[in-house]
Structures are given as structure tokens and as C-alpha cells.
Motif scaffolding. Structure first.
Motif, PDB file in Angstrom:
ATOM      1  N   ALA A 246     -22.716  21.656 -53.082  1.00 17.34           N
ATOM      2  CA  ALA A 246     -23.773  21.354 -54.051  1.00 17.34           C
ATOM      3  C   ALA A 246     -23.363  20.112 -54.830  1.00 17.34           C
ATOM      4  O   ALA A 246     -22.243  19.627 -54.678  1.00 17.34           O
ATOM      5  CB  ALA A 246     -23.991  22.530 -54.986  1.00 17.34           C
ATOM      6  N   THR A 249     -26.768  15.140 -55.221  1.00 18.46           N
ATOM      7  CA  THR A 249     -27.527  14.044 -55.812  1.00 18.46           C
ATOM      8  C   THR A 249     -26.914  13.672 -57.155  1.00 18.46           C
ATOM      9  O   THR A 249     -26.023  14.363 -57.655  1.00 18.46           O
ATOM     10  CB  THR A 249     -28.970  14.488 -56.054  1.00 18.46           C
ATOM     11  OG1 THR A 249     -28.947  15.561 -57.006  1.00 18.46           O
ATOM     12  CG2 THR A 249     -29.614  14.977 -54.761  1.00 18.46           C
ATOM     13  N   GLU A 251     -28.327  13.876 -60.052  1.00 19.95           N
ATOM     14  CA  GLU A 251     -28.670  14.923 -61.018  1.00 19.95           C
ATOM     15  C   GLU A 251     -27.765  16.144 -60.825  1.00 19.95           C
ATOM     16  O   GLU A 251     -27.267  16.718 -61.787  1.00 19.95           O
ATOM     17  CB  GLU A 251     -30.143  15.339 -60.859  1.00 19.95           C
ATOM     18  CG  GLU A 251     -31.139  14.321 -61.377  1.00 19.95           C
ATOM     19  CD  GLU A 251     -31.380  13.165 -60.401  1.00 19.95           C
ATOM     20  OE1 GLU A 251     -30.713  13.125 -59.334  1.00 19.95           O
ATOM     21  OE2 GLU A 251     -32.214  12.316 -60.705  1.00 19.95           O
ATOM     22  N   GLY A 252     -27.585  16.529 -59.566  1.00 22.10           N
ATOM     23  CA  GLY A 252     -26.742  17.680 -59.277  1.00 22.10           C
ATOM     24  C   GLY A 252     -25.298  17.409 -59.658  1.00 22.10           C
ATOM     25  O   GLY A 252     -24.590  18.276 -60.180  1.00 22.10           O
ATOM     26  N   ALA A 255     -24.767  17.845 -63.322  1.00 18.97           N
ATOM     27  CA  ALA A 255     -24.690  19.272 -63.661  1.00 18.97           C
ATOM     28  C   ALA A 255     -23.331  19.846 -63.247  1.00 18.97           C
ATOM     29  O   ALA A 255     -22.755  20.676 -63.951  1.00 18.97           O
ATOM     30  CB  ALA A 255     -25.827  20.039 -62.982  1.00 18.97           C
TER      31      ALA A 255
ATOM     32  N   VAL B 317     -26.637  23.678 -60.464  1.00 16.37           N
ATOM     33  CA  VAL B 317     -26.251  22.464 -59.743  1.00 16.37           C
ATOM     34  C   VAL B 317     -27.151  22.313 -58.517  1.00 16.37           C
ATOM     35  O   VAL B 317     -27.698  21.241 -58.250  1.00 16.37           O
ATOM     36  CB  VAL B 317     -24.763  22.512 -59.331  1.00 16.37           C
ATOM     37  CG1 VAL B 317     -24.388  21.281 -58.523  1.00 16.37           C
ATOM     38  CG2 VAL B 317     -23.862  22.638 -60.562  1.00 16.37           C
ATOM     39  N   MET B 318     -27.361  23.407 -57.794  1.00 17.75           N
ATOM     40  CA  MET B 318     -28.235  23.352 -56.628  1.00 17.75           C
ATOM     41  C   MET B 318     -29.684  23.066 -57.031  1.00 17.75           C
ATOM     42  O   MET B 318     -30.394  22.335 -56.352  1.00 17.75           O
ATOM     43  CB  MET B 318     -28.161  24.661 -55.852  1.00 17.75           C
ATOM     44  CG  MET B 318     -26.796  24.865 -55.223  1.00 17.75           C
ATOM     45  SD  MET B 318     -26.861  25.935 -53.769  1.00 17.75           S
ATOM     46  CE  MET B 318     -27.816  24.923 -52.660  1.00 17.75           C
ATOM     47  N   ALA B 320     -30.631  21.372 -59.635  1.00 16.22           N
ATOM     48  CA  ALA B 320     -30.701  19.962 -60.037  1.00 16.22           C
ATOM     49  C   ALA B 320     -30.809  19.072 -58.795  1.00 16.22           C
ATOM     50  O   ALA B 320     -31.582  18.113 -58.760  1.00 16.22           O
ATOM     51  CB  ALA B 320     -29.483  19.583 -60.871  1.00 16.22           C
ATOM     52  N   ASP B 321     -30.028  19.401 -57.762  1.00 15.01           N
ATOM     53  CA  ASP B 321     -30.151  18.674 -56.489  1.00 15.01           C
ATOM     54  C   ASP B 321     -31.592  18.729 -55.981  1.00 15.01           C
ATOM     55  O   ASP B 321     -32.172  17.728 -55.576  1.00 15.01           O
ATOM     56  CB  ASP B 321     -29.246  19.310 -55.420  1.00 15.01           C
ATOM     57  CG  ASP B 321     -27.793  18.856 -55.519  1.00 15.01           C
ATOM     58  OD1 ASP B 321     -27.533  17.810 -56.151  1.00 15.01           O
ATOM     59  OD2 ASP B 321     -26.922  19.547 -54.961  1.00 15.01           O
ATOM     60  N   SER B 324     -34.263  16.810 -57.988  1.00 18.21           N
ATOM     61  CA  SER B 324     -34.209  15.353 -57.864  1.00 18.21           C
ATOM     62  C   SER B 324     -34.909  14.843 -56.610  1.00 18.21           C
ATOM     63  O   SER B 324     -35.181  13.658 -56.504  1.00 18.21           O
ATOM     64  CB  SER B 324     -32.747  14.891 -57.890  1.00 18.21           C
ATOM     65  OG  SER B 324     -32.155  15.135 -56.638  1.00 18.21           O
ATOM     66  N   ILE B 325     -35.211  15.729 -55.653  1.00 21.30           N
ATOM     67  CA  ILE B 325     -35.963  15.257 -54.482  1.00 21.30           C
ATOM     68  C   ILE B 325     -37.441  15.659 -54.553  1.00 21.30           C
ATOM     69  O   ILE B 325     -38.152  15.621 -53.565  1.00 21.30           O
ATOM     70  CB  ILE B 325     -35.326  15.748 -53.155  1.00 21.30           C
ATOM     71  CG1 ILE B 325     -35.255  17.280 -53.117  1.00 21.30           C
ATOM     72  CG2 ILE B 325     -33.937  15.154 -52.959  1.00 21.30           C
ATOM     73  CD1 ILE B 325     -34.930  17.840 -51.731  1.00 21.30           C
ATOM     74  N   LEU B 330     -35.499  16.587 -64.665  1.00 14.67           N
ATOM     75  CA  LEU B 330     -34.693  17.353 -65.615  1.00 14.67           C
ATOM     76  C   LEU B 330     -35.085  16.892 -67.016  1.00 14.67           C
ATOM     77  O   LEU B 330     -34.992  15.703 -67.337  1.00 14.67           O
ATOM     78  CB  LEU B 330     -33.209  17.115 -65.368  1.00 14.67           C
ATOM     79  CG  LEU B 330     -32.663  17.801 -64.112  1.00 14.67           C
ATOM     80  CD1 LEU B 330     -31.253  17.323 -63.811  1.00 14.67           C
ATOM     81  CD2 LEU B 330     -32.674  19.321 -64.264  1.00 14.67           C
ATOM     82  N   ARG B 440     -33.452  26.934 -54.814  1.00 13.06           N
ATOM     83  CA  ARG B 440     -34.395  26.079 -54.095  1.00 13.06           C
ATOM     84  C   ARG B 440     -35.818  26.626 -54.208  1.00 13.06           C
ATOM     85  O   ARG B 440     -36.761  25.924 -54.536  1.00 13.06           O
ATOM     86  CB  ARG B 440     -33.997  25.996 -52.609  1.00 13.06           C
ATOM     87  CG  ARG B 440     -34.908  25.135 -51.747  1.00 13.06           C
ATOM     88  CD  ARG B 440     -34.473  25.108 -50.262  1.00 13.06           C
ATOM     89  NE  ARG B 440     -34.511  26.419 -49.636  1.00 13.06           N
ATOM     90  CZ  ARG B 440     -35.610  26.996 -49.131  1.00 13.06           C
ATOM     91  NH1 ARG B 440     -36.759  26.371 -49.165  1.00 13.06           N
ATOM     92  NH2 ARG B 440     -35.551  28.195 -48.595  1.00 13.06           N
TER      93      ARG B 440
END
Lengths: 466, 466
Positions: A246, A249, A251-252, A255, B317-318, B320-321, B324-325, B330, B440
């Protein structure tokens, strides 16, 4: 002889430093996990203001414990950690799990405390897991350092999957999934800020662990890429490694930084390196667990050709979509298979890939299909789909599918629904056939069996890739 | 007055043509679903070789039934279908569900039979659902045409989601998910080969159905794209439509052809058209169901800014990933929010996005965080994550989250684990807060709330997109 990481999993005595008298507090619940669980070792609460906790005599300091201490679990505030670790060193403690937060993840001051703690630990030859983690679980000794009570979190039985995780939360999730499915876990480590013991150390250690068949990892960052790759390279020929990264990106990654104090780094570079050494990547927790489950239950695949058989073809359409974007292929059966299926199946069956037995299918129809697909050299992986809800499908199906293991090809099944379907799926899994709710997940699991097999198992053997 | 499609769901009398005396047979199990279930209408088995089935008098032909027949369920072999449908017409039957296969999906001969059947039905003004399907379910009248017994497939309670599906298998799956979660279904149609009644007809019909809040669709192919888009355009301002399209690739399309006799067509064209009219796309069943659940429970979002709060940050964290796509962002909190959180939260809390309350979090900490995020104009969507396993988190958490609905912002929650976590998640869902196992999925659900809101609900209202 005990190796240094053995002291985490096989500790004969554990001190809980910062044990609390107040139920619900982290330092109370960890002690409770050790005292009220199935762990058979000796347990010592350390708390300068308590006589006893949970019926166990407490000590003001680890130095006052009249026994050797293999493992210390530290729950005190970060500020006092250096002093506490120093005392552990003087006591002769072998291994330390720091559960507390307030270290590298909170910024520079915490990072400095963390650095000092590790320096002290190393000067005494002690290894450290954490800080900022939920620690460890060993499914044989039943030692765990969890502040998640048994009422809230089920501990899994012994099983083939080892799980290393930077996130304690995902740790809880996967432990419970493996418990509920009955799959089980061998060893578990939540390492949080990863101040000392890292994935590479643990991979090397688990590589030698006879109870571990598959190593599953959730990570947000890598501390020492070269060391990780070296460990993976050493262990992969012995057992597969599956990793979920994880913080892919910006953003990730941000975090991740405030989560465990590590910047996530370039995902592209990471992913390419993993592929190069043969580590299998997962894209979410369901995949990490599902792939690990399949790898632990089924033989590897020596070719990419998948044959589907079903009594309801919708999920096969989705699986075919998914297969087409992977190196897997839809098997093209031999003439003999086509003829055999045509001859033996009822006229309503649609013979193609999938072999669609329709809602009228019985276990006898599946037996015919699995036999022909199992014997066809153009088929490398068998993927049976089930609508267990369809009442014509009799209970003999479990035996029929289990018997198909005789063909020596990996079997990955798909079924989704309510209580009856779950019951049937569990019965199949007890026979060693992994069952997935989602066709996508089943395809990813099949792919992992092929990727691992073609790279590490089938060299020299025929690899179908026509 | 009954509209023509009403006869499927509100039929006062049903004939099962091809009812069988043999348990386990499709024609037996459908009759059993009608006779032994909660359906209150009159049921007539049609079978020329039986006096009675399941204690109900049988008739040699539909023409012999001494009563009006609203709905005929046909389970006979495809060859006799034209004659049977002709008799239904002469009898004055209003609606027909053909469950049997052996039509368009098996090739030219079957397609010709299917064409004739529809021609005959239309000449009598009858509508047809199927063939090659599991038919319909109405959660109010409890009428269903399923050959899945109640022991094997749980029927859902009445609820806000209507589900249209080309695949009966996925139908079974979603019905049981909605039953187990207690979310429920309004109306259900499995339409298989789609010989007459199509998605567009059903969308228009469900658009007027006060019990349906969200329309969810699984399809492999589209028969009349223009008609579908027109229906969607009409209904979307009233309620959201979520669609999962399988058969996206050549391989999937081929599987679709032998499944329901339809070529899947270009997925790119399909997807662009859906986006253009505002239909929300899902990429798998979990998403189709999850998005529909969120849309049925929560208000829409008028801006893309997501605020996360948690007691364990790995899943953030996941998320946020994933955020971002997508067009989501955020949230960047106002100064006031930062200051308020800093002032009121304990020192161990990490104030950012996510607000990380750490494993020591109590429901009071969540209350503080939700209050500040709820009142911050820079926050459009609130995403609370829970490690329910963490013992410091007290049971007051359910009330705290439920109370946060007062801020009028959509709330989408994340939690994953075993029995206790599931129990807490159900309690939250009973309060109208959807809970997802996967970060997700939660992000996709939040995205759907934003996409539908910004397009159809929030026009004129402030839309945050700074």
C-alpha cells in the motif's frame, strides 16, 4: 538451539511492562491475552503501582522478576521506553515487542527516542519488533501480544500461512478470516515502525519454519530493498511469498508516513523488483489472503490453460474477461475431450469453455466433466464454478470434486451465496479445494499457482504455452 | 389498474407448466417455492401425467384450469414451448416466465423457437421474461419462480434495491447477500436470453415503483442501446442506476454468447454511453452490491472531499491510494477543525487525514472527530474506519456514529474481521450506515454518492471542488 527470532514465538516467560489494572486499557488487555489464553509459559506483569493484576503478582520493574525473562512486551509511554529497554538488557531479556506508539510515526522527537531504544537493545543483543504494532502470535505455543480480547478477535488454529504486516488492523482482519475459514496461520508478526526486525529477517526465519508453507506480507514501505530481495531470492525456491504493497500513490504515501513513520517510495520500482525475483503481488487484502490460501492448498500449475465447468455461466463470463488480461489462457480442449463430453453429458449441456452443465446439473455431470478435463493434456488448471443453490445439484458434489484431485492439476473453485453455499464451500475447503466468492479472485489465485509453478516448480517439466 | 409488467410481480394466480412430481427437478422445485413459500395467490401445476403434485391438483393443460391465470411459468423442453405459449394465449394468461433453456443460447435452431414463442406471445398481448433464466421475485407478494429451494437459498426481506440480472447465478448471490445483511430487495428479475421484456422496460417500470430506491443491473449484452439509454435518462433524476457489464473482452464475449445467446458488443462504447447519461458502473458483484447499498442508505455527496477517521490506519493508506485515482479528494480541513481536534483529542491522536485516534481510541474520541469533521465545510464525505477488535473501543461507538448523521453528510464506514466485527457492522447498518470490509469498495461507494449527487441532486447547491 533457539535462534534469536525464536524467542519471540517460543518464549518460555513473558514480562508485560506497563501492565494496567484497568480493563479495556491496552496494557491490561495484553496481559489478559497471555494469562487467560492458551499460552503455557510464565507471565509477569510489571507495574510499580500494583501488587497484582488479573490474579498474577506484579513487579515494580523487570529487574525485580525472580526468573529469567525471554520476551518483554512494552506498553509504557514512549518517553520511558529507553529506560525500560535498558533494564530489559540488564535483566538478560532476549526479545522485545514494543506495542506503544509515540515514536517515529509522530515526528522527529519520536524518531530520536526510537533510534535510542534500538541502539540500547542492540548493545545487549536484544531484537526488537515494533514499536507501534500489535506484535506477534504463534499458533503452536499460542503466545500472542494482542490487546484485542478473545471476545472481540478470534485466534486462528495452526495452519500453513505466515502473515507479516506493517498494519495491525489488517493483521486482525486476516487472523480472523483464517480462523473462520479454518485455514489457520503458522506465525504472525505485526511490525509497525519496523525499528529493528524487518521483513527480510522474518522471511529468512520463516523460510526455515516447517509449519509455514506460504509467506503473506502487507507492507507500506521498504526499509532496505536489497536485503529484502536477497531474503526473497533465498526463500522463494522453498515456498511462495505473496505481498500487498500500500502507499502506491502520493496520497497513500503521505498517509503511510503518519502511520508508521516510513515514506512509501516508488511503487513502480518496488513492483518491478518483486516481479523480477518471483514474489507474487496482491492488490488488496482479499487477494493477499485468497492467493495465499490457494498456494497453501493446491499444487502449482505448469501451464497457463484454464478449463471452466459450471452449472451457471454468469461468473464464467467475468472470469473469461479476467483471464484475458493475464498470462492465463482459456484452454482449448483436445478432440478426445470434446467427443467424450459430447458422448457422456446430457444434451442440455453446452460444451465449450466453460462446460456449461446448466441449472439442471447433477454431481454425475460434474464427474464426467472433471474426468475429461482432468485427463486432457491441454488443460493445466481446473476451475469449477458452483451454484450450490440450484436444487438439482446433489450433495455428492463434494466427493466428486475432491476425487478430481487425482488428476494432479490445481483446482480453484468459485461459489457465492448464503449459509448453505458457505457450508458447502467449507466442506470443499476441508478437502483441500479453495473456494472463492469472486471470479476475479479465483483467476488471480489461479494465476499465482501458474506464476509460482512455472518459475520455481515446473522447470524441466512440460510447460504448456502453445 | 395493473400495468402489464405488474402481472409478473402481483399475479393473483400462477400456473407452473411442466411441474414435475420428482423432488430435485427444476419443475418440482419451482412449484414447491410457490406452494410452500409465503406467496398467497393461487397455484396450478400443469402436467398431463399427474393427478396432483405436492398436494395440489394438477391439470393436463393450462386450458383445463378452472380459473383465470395471470402468470405462467414454463419449465417444459424448448421444443414444446410454442404450443404451450399458444395455449397460454388462448387461456388469457397475461405474463410468461420461461425458465427452460434450449433456446437462442444453443444456436440457430433454438433461436428460431425463441423467435416463434415471442411472436405468439405478442399476438396475444402477453409479455415474456426469459427464456433461460430463474425468473422473478417480489419481496411484498413473496411470489418467486426459483428452482432454488428455501433450504439452499434464503429469500431477502423487502428492501430498497431492485436487481435485474442476465445471470441467474449472480441473482442467487445478490439475493442472499441482501438477505443476510438485512438490506433487502424490492423486486428481482433474472431475464436470461431477454427475448421480450428487457432492461429498458424494467427500468421504466421500476422508475415508478415507490419501493425501489436504487436499480442494480448485471448484464452481459445490450439488445437495444438507444432504448436503454432513453429509459435510463428518464429514470435517473428519480433514482440512481448501477450497472455491471461483463463480457468486456473477446474471451468474455464468447462466453457470454453461449450463456445467453447475445454477443457482448464493444465495452468501450457501452461504458462511455453509461457515463454520459449518468449511470454508475461497477466492476464486480461486490461493487455492484456495495454501491447500491450505499446509495440506498445514505444521502448524496455534493462535493468530492473525503475525511477519514480511524483507530488503525493501514486501511486508510489503501483508501488514500484508491481516492487518488478517482475524482474524489482527501479533504483539507479548515483551521478551526485542526484547532478543535488538537484541543479536544488526547495527545496520542495524529491529526491529519486520516485523523488517527490509534488503538487506544474510545467512542468519545470518535465523537470529537466526527463532530469537527461533520461541521467543517471543507468536508463532503465522512469515512470512519473501525478496528472493532481493539478492546479500548467501547460499545458507545454505534450511537456516536449514528448521531453523526445529523451533520447531513454521507457516511461510509470500513471494518473487517470475524463475528464480533460483523455484529458491530450490522448494528451500524441498522442505523443506516453502510459498512464495507474493503477500503477500495468503500471508496467506490463514496465515489458513487458523489457522482450521483453532483449530477442529479446538488445542482444549484454548493459543490466543493476547490
Amino acid at each position: 538451539m533457539m535462534r534469536d527470532l525464536d524467542y519471540f514465538f517460543k518464549a518460555r516467560s513473558v514480562a508485560v511492562i506497563g501492565a494496567s489494572t484497568r480493563p479495556g486499557k491496552v496494557g491490561h488487555e495484553i496481559l489478559r491475552s497471555l494469562v487467560e489464553g492458551e499460552y503455557k509459559g510464565r507471565v509477569y506483569p510489571v507495574n510499580p503501582r500494583a501488587e497484582e493484576i488479573l490474579g498474577v503478582k506484579a513487579y515494580p520493574s523487570v529487574l525485580d522478576i525472580p526468573d529469567t525473562v525471554d520476551l518483554a512486551v512494552i506498553v509504557t509511554p514512549s518517553k520511558v521506553a529507553p529506560r525500560v529497554v535498558e533494564e530489559c538488557g540488564r535483566k538478560g531479556v532476549k526479545a522485545i515487542v514494543i506495542v506503544s506508539g509515540g515514536f517515529k510515526e509522530v515526528g522527529r522527537e519520536g524518531a530520536e527516542i526510537e533510534r535510542r531504544v534500538v541502539e540500547i537493545a542492540r548493545s545487549y543483543g536484544m531484537r526488537v519488533i515494533g514499536p507501534n504494532c500489535i506484535g506477534i502470535f504463534d499458533s503452536r505455543t499460542r503466545l500472542d501480544t494482542f490487546f484485542q480480547s478473545r471476545e472481540r478477535m478470534v485466534r486462528p488454529p495452526p495452519g500453513p500461512i505466515a502473515f507479516l504486516t506493517q498494519s495491525g488492523t489488517f493483521g486482525c482482519t486476516l487472523l480472523e478470516w483464517a480462523a473462520e475459514d479454518g485455514i489457520g496461520i503458522s506465525k504472525f508478526v505485526s511490525y509497525g515502525n519496523r525499528s529493528d526486525v524487518d521483513e527480510a529477517d522474518l522471511i529468512e526465519y520463516l523460510g526455515e519454519d516447517p509449519e509455514t508453507k506460504v509467506i503473506a506480507i502487507y507492507t507500506e514501505s521498504v526499509s532496505d530493498g536489497r536485503k529484502l530481495l536477497k531474503a526473497a531470492r533465498n526463500v522463494l525456491p522453498k515456498k511462495p511469498i505473496v505481498i500487498l504493497k500500500a502507499g502506491r500513490t502520493e496520497e497513500g504515501s503521505r498517509a503511510a508516513l503518519s502511520h508508521t513513520g516510513w515514506l512509501a517510495g516508488s511503487y513502480k520500482v518496488f513492483s518491478a523488483a518483486m516481479r523480477q525475483v518471483g514474489v507474487i503481488e496482491a492488490s488488496d487484502m482479499e487477494e493477499l489472503y485468497g492467493i495465499s490460501k490457494a498456494l497453501s492448498m493446491q499444487p502449482s500449475a505448469c501451464g497457463p490453460n484454464v478449463a471452466m465447468v459450471t452449472n451457471g455461466a454468469g461468473p464464467c463470463v467475468m472470469a473469461a474477461d479476467e483471464i484475458s488480461i493475464t498470462p492465463l489462457k482459456l484452454a482449448e480442449y483436445s478432440e478426445k475431450t470434446y467427443e467424450g463430453l459430447k458422448r457422456e453429458l446430457p444434451p442440455y449441456a453446452q460444451i465449450g469453455n466453460p462446460v456449461d452443465l446448466t441449472g439442471s446439473a447433477t454431481s454425475t455431470d460434474y464427474e464426467v466433466a472433471l474426468r475429461h478435463l482432468g485427463r486432457d493434456p491441454n488443460v493445466d488448471i481446473i476451475m469449477p464454478f458452483f451454484v450450490f443453490q440450484d436444487t438439482p445439484l446433489d450433495e455428492g458434489i463434494i466427493r466428486v470434486v475432491s476425487d478430481a484431485k487425482r488428476y494432479g492439476k490445481p483446482i480453484v473453485a468459485v461459489a457465492a451465496g448464503g449459509p448453505y453455499t458457505r457450508r458447502q464451500s467449507r466442506r470443499l475447503e476441508r478437502e483441500g479445494i479453495p473456494v472463492f466468492q469472486s471470479p476475479r479472485l479465483a483467476v488471480r489465485a489461479a494465476l499465482a499457482l501458474y506464476l509460482y509453478g512455472s518459475r520455481f516448480i515446473c522447470r524441466g517439466k512440460k510447460v504448456n504455452n502453445n
